[in-house]
Design a protein around this motif. Structure first.
Motif, short mmCIF file in Angstrom:
data_model
loop_
_atom_site.label_atom_id
_atom_site.label_comp_id
_atom_site.label_asym_id
_atom_site.label_seq_id
_atom_site.Cartn_x
_atom_site.Cartn_y
_atom_site.Cartn_z
N GLY A 69 -1.43 25.19 -7.07
CA GLY A 69 -2.17 24.89 -5.86
C GLY A 69 -1.37 24.19 -4.79
O GLY A 69 -1.74 24.18 -3.61
N ARG A 70 -0.26 23.58 -5.18
CA ARG A 70 0.61 22.89 -4.24
C ARG A 70 1.95 22.62 -4.89
O ARG A 70 2.08 22.63 -6.11
CB ARG A 70 -0.02 21.58 -3.76
N SER A 71 2.93 22.37 -4.05
CA SER A 71 4.25 21.95 -4.51
C SER A 71 4.49 20.56 -3.96
O SER A 71 4.06 20.24 -2.86
CB SER A 71 5.32 22.91 -3.98
N LEU A 72 5.17 19.73 -4.72
CA LEU A 72 5.50 18.38 -4.28
C LEU A 72 7.00 18.26 -4.02
O LEU A 72 7.81 18.68 -4.86
CB LEU A 72 5.11 17.34 -5.33
N PHE A 73 7.33 17.73 -2.88
CA PHE A 73 8.70 17.38 -2.53
C PHE A 73 8.74 15.86 -2.47
O PHE A 73 7.96 15.25 -1.75
CB PHE A 73 9.08 17.97 -1.16
N CYS A 74 9.64 15.25 -3.24
CA CYS A 74 9.67 13.79 -3.36
C CYS A 74 11.10 13.30 -3.16
O CYS A 74 12.05 13.95 -3.58
CB CYS A 74 9.22 13.34 -4.74
N ALA A 75 11.23 12.13 -2.54
CA ALA A 75 12.54 11.52 -2.37
C ALA A 75 12.42 10.00 -2.35
O ALA A 75 11.44 9.46 -1.84
CB ALA A 75 13.19 12.00 -1.08
N VAL A 76 13.43 9.35 -2.92
CA VAL A 76 13.57 7.90 -2.80
C VAL A 76 14.64 7.68 -1.75
O VAL A 76 15.76 8.19 -1.87
CB VAL A 76 14.00 7.25 -4.14
N VAL A 77 14.30 6.97 -0.69
CA VAL A 77 15.24 6.75 0.41
C VAL A 77 16.07 5.50 0.14
O VAL A 77 15.72 4.69 -0.72
CB VAL A 77 14.49 6.67 1.77
N PRO A 78 17.18 5.33 0.84
CA PRO A 78 18.12 4.24 0.52
C PRO A 78 17.51 2.85 0.41
O PRO A 78 17.92 2.06 -0.43
CB PRO A 78 19.14 4.32 1.66
N ARG A 79 16.52 2.52 1.22
CA ARG A 79 15.97 1.16 1.14
C ARG A 79 14.94 1.00 0.02
O ARG A 79 14.37 -0.07 -0.16
CB ARG A 79 15.41 0.71 2.47
N GLY A 80 14.68 2.08 -0.73
CA GLY A 80 13.80 1.99 -1.89
C GLY A 80 12.40 2.52 -1.71
O GLY A 80 11.63 2.56 -2.65
N ASP A 81 12.04 2.95 -0.50
CA ASP A 81 10.74 3.56 -0.29
C ASP A 81 10.73 4.96 -0.88
O ASP A 81 11.78 5.58 -1.09
CB ASP A 81 10.40 3.65 1.20
N VAL A 82 9.54 5.48 -1.15
CA VAL A 82 9.37 6.82 -1.69
C VAL A 82 8.58 7.64 -0.68
O VAL A 82 7.59 7.16 -0.12
CB VAL A 82 8.60 6.77 -3.04
N VAL A 83 9.03 8.86 -0.45
CA VAL A 83 8.31 9.79 0.41
C VAL A 83 7.89 10.97 -0.46
O VAL A 83 8.73 11.57 -1.15
CB VAL A 83 9.17 10.26 1.60
N ILE A 84 6.60 11.28 -0.44
CA ILE A 84 6.06 12.40 -1.20
C ILE A 84 5.29 13.30 -0.25
O ILE A 84 4.46 12.82 0.53
CB ILE A 84 5.13 11.93 -2.33
N MET A 85 5.56 14.59 -0.31
CA MET A 85 4.87 15.55 0.53
C MET A 85 4.33 16.68 -0.33
O MET A 85 5.05 17.22 -1.18
CB MET A 85 5.82 16.13 1.57
N ALA A 86 3.07 17.03 -0.13
CA ALA A 86 2.48 18.19 -0.79
C ALA A 86 2.51 19.34 0.19
O ALA A 86 2.13 19.20 1.36
CB ALA A 86 1.04 17.89 -1.21
N ALA A 87 2.97 20.48 -0.28
CA ALA A 87 3.08 21.67 0.56
C ALA A 87 2.37 22.84 -0.12
O ALA A 87 2.20 22.84 -1.33
CB ALA A 87 4.56 22.01 0.77
N PRO A 88 1.98 23.84 0.67
CA PRO A 88 1.42 25.04 0.05
C PRO A 88 2.46 25.66 -0.88
O PRO A 88 3.67 25.59 -0.58
CB PRO A 88 1.14 25.97 1.25
N PRO A 89 2.04 26.25 -1.99
CA PRO A 89 3.03 26.79 -2.93
C PRO A 89 3.89 27.90 -2.32
O PRO A 89 4.98 28.16 -2.82
CB PRO A 89 2.18 27.32 -4.09
N ALA A 90 3.45 28.52 -1.24
CA ALA A 90 4.22 29.59 -0.62
C ALA A 90 5.32 29.06 0.31
O ALA A 90 6.16 29.83 0.77
CB ALA A 90 3.29 30.51 0.18
N MET A 91 5.34 27.76 0.59
CA MET A 91 6.37 27.20 1.46
C MET A 91 7.73 27.32 0.77
O MET A 91 7.86 27.00 -0.41
CB MET A 91 6.10 25.74 1.80
N SER A 92 8.72 27.79 1.50
CA SER A 92 10.05 27.96 0.91
C SER A 92 10.66 26.60 0.58
O SER A 92 10.31 25.58 1.18
CB SER A 92 10.97 28.72 1.87
#
Length: 119
Positions: free
Chosen positions: A78-101
């Motif tokens: 139903g969705r894909s998750l793109f996640c990253a921990v940035v240098p200062r320690g925060d986390v960014v999480i994005m849900a995208a449609p599964p068809a997104m490249s």
């Protein structure tokens, strides 16, 4: 427009279903939209290194990684998750449609990191 507003506007314009910028220390959502159910303690534990990956797939891949995950992609029906921990320690999480490249998803995540001031 505040950094929080730019973060959400960038995600919406890029086609994200939901997104969140999370404080790595407090684990509280700083910015985003539709993030209910997006941020789980288990996902944050994996990204921030408080638990180690385990199980048969991890073992088949040579064991757990040496360090915590800094970037993570999770594909689902139903969705894909793109996640990253940035240098200062925060986390960014994005849900995208599964068809997104993958290329577009990672590019959008990079734009979110820049627009939200998480870097």
């Amino acid at each position: 427009m505040t950094g929080d507003d730019r973060f959400a506007a960038t995600a919406r314009a890029g086609g994200a279903l939901a997104c969140a910028q999370i404080d790595g220390a407090t684990r509280q959502v700083r910015a985003g939209f539709a993030h209910d159910g997006l941020v789980s303690p288990r996902l944050l534990d994996l990204l921030l290194g408080t638990v180690r990956p385990a199980g048969p797939i991890t073992q088949a891949c040579g064991g757990p990684p040496v360090n915590a995950a800094r970037e993570l992609f999770v594909a689902g029906p139903g969705r894909s998750l793109f996640c990253a921990v940035v240098p200062r320690g925060d986390v960014v999480i994005m849900a995208a449609p599964p068809a997104m490249s993958l290329a577009r998803g990672w590019a959008l995540l990079a734009a979110l990191v820049t627009s939200g001031g998480a870097a």
